[in-house]
Write an enzyme that holds these catalytic residues in place. Sequence first.
Site, PDB file in Angstrom:
ATOM      1  N   GLU A  43      -2.529  -5.623   4.472  1.00 44.96           N
ATOM      2  CA  GLU A  43      -2.397  -6.894   5.203  1.00 44.96           C
ATOM      3  C   GLU A  43      -1.287  -6.795   6.244  1.00 44.96           C
ATOM      4  O   GLU A  43      -0.375  -5.975   6.122  1.00 44.96           O
ATOM      5  CB  GLU A  43      -2.143  -8.055   4.235  1.00 44.96           C
ATOM      6  CG  GLU A  43      -1.029  -7.835   3.224  1.00 44.96           C
ATOM      7  CD  GLU A  43       0.246  -8.599   3.557  1.00 44.96           C
ATOM      8  OE1 GLU A  43       0.472  -8.890   4.744  1.00 44.96           O
ATOM      9  OE2 GLU A  43       1.013  -8.877   2.618  1.00 44.96           O
ATOM     10  N   HIS A 112      -0.746   6.218  12.404  1.00 51.77           N
ATOM     11  CA  HIS A 112      -1.177   6.089  11.010  1.00 51.77           C
ATOM     12  C   HIS A 112      -0.381   7.047  10.125  1.00 51.77           C
ATOM     13  O   HIS A 112      -0.159   8.198  10.489  1.00 51.77           O
ATOM     14  CB  HIS A 112      -2.667   6.376  10.860  1.00 51.77           C
ATOM     15  CG  HIS A 112      -3.179   6.176   9.466  1.00 51.77           C
ATOM     16  ND1 HIS A 112      -3.027   4.982   8.784  1.00 51.77           N
ATOM     17  CD2 HIS A 112      -3.812   7.023   8.592  1.00 51.77           C
ATOM     18  CE1 HIS A 112      -3.546   5.094   7.580  1.00 51.77           C
ATOM     19  NE2 HIS A 112      -4.026   6.321   7.437  1.00 51.77           N
ATOM     20  N   ASP A 127      -4.483   8.556   0.747  1.00 48.22           N
ATOM     21  CA  ASP A 127      -4.235   7.456   1.671  1.00 48.22           C
ATOM     22  C   ASP A 127      -4.541   6.146   0.958  1.00 48.22           C
ATOM     23  O   ASP A 127      -5.649   5.958   0.453  1.00 48.22           O
ATOM     24  CB  ASP A 127      -5.139   7.629   2.897  1.00 48.22           C
ATOM     25  CG  ASP A 127      -4.843   6.652   4.018  1.00 48.22           C
ATOM     26  OD1 ASP A 127      -4.100   5.684   3.803  1.00 48.22           O
ATOM     27  OD2 ASP A 127      -5.372   6.855   5.132  1.00 48.22           O
TER      28      ASP A 127
END
Length: 275
Positions: A43, A112, A127
């Site tokens: 989130e 990332h 991940d």
Amino acid sequence: MSQPRLSNLALYLQRLGFDEAPPPTLETLRRLQWRHTGAFAFENLTTLSGDPVLIDLASIEQKVLHHRRGGYCYELNHLFLALLQELGFDAQGISGRVVMGQPEGAWTARTHRLSLVTLHGVRYITDVGFGGMVPTGPLLLDTSAEQSTPHEPYRIEQHVDGYTLRAKVENEWRPMYIFDLQRQEDIDYKVGNWYVSTHPDSPFALRLMVARTGDGWRRTLNNGSFAIHRVGHESVRREVADVEELIALLQSEFDIQAPDSERLKQTLGRLIAPA
């Protein structure tokens, strides 16, 4: 310089369903990754609140373990790496370039964070912070074969610039991100985090993105569009146009205690307003 350590390993493991520290095995890694993507949602509420996203380990622990929040890759994968290292895994942070939704061959910014784990000389990527398409199991690095997970199949393609992770979605191998094994330091992650959380063109500053996994399902929330995706079934979607309903949905479907912020409520109201 020694790396910061987790301050409450027992609570972290308890949230993941472990009564004691498990051994650093492949089966443990599989269980940890699958449970982590279900226990801690992806989130970006902090960015939408206008607050800085703190990515030091102590701040992430406080937010995720004590404030019933989730986070994105610079938070969740940092926390997960600390857990793996605490349990005795040979693990290190690496980084990549998200190309999901981009034209084939696109080359994006390095924004990332993920991790590389080596077990008995065999290398895997792991991940827990890639939103609605996060892999729910570790993936062998040195093979181009299709690899199953509790959700979609994935495969890793090696090329001159590193590797591309692809997921099989609707019988199509779609690129998720490009990555390499270049050594990363805290400053590298700070720069990436600063960009994704503050740049006006960053998607994290432009829309609400929430995701969580479970047994055979993924739940996603993009602005006011809530969807439940079940493996082998059509997705079920509905629109949420009321801020209080949206905040209740974050709690009931994603186990997120949204911050009590008027700025956040105003931002969410704008994002979910009918066009």
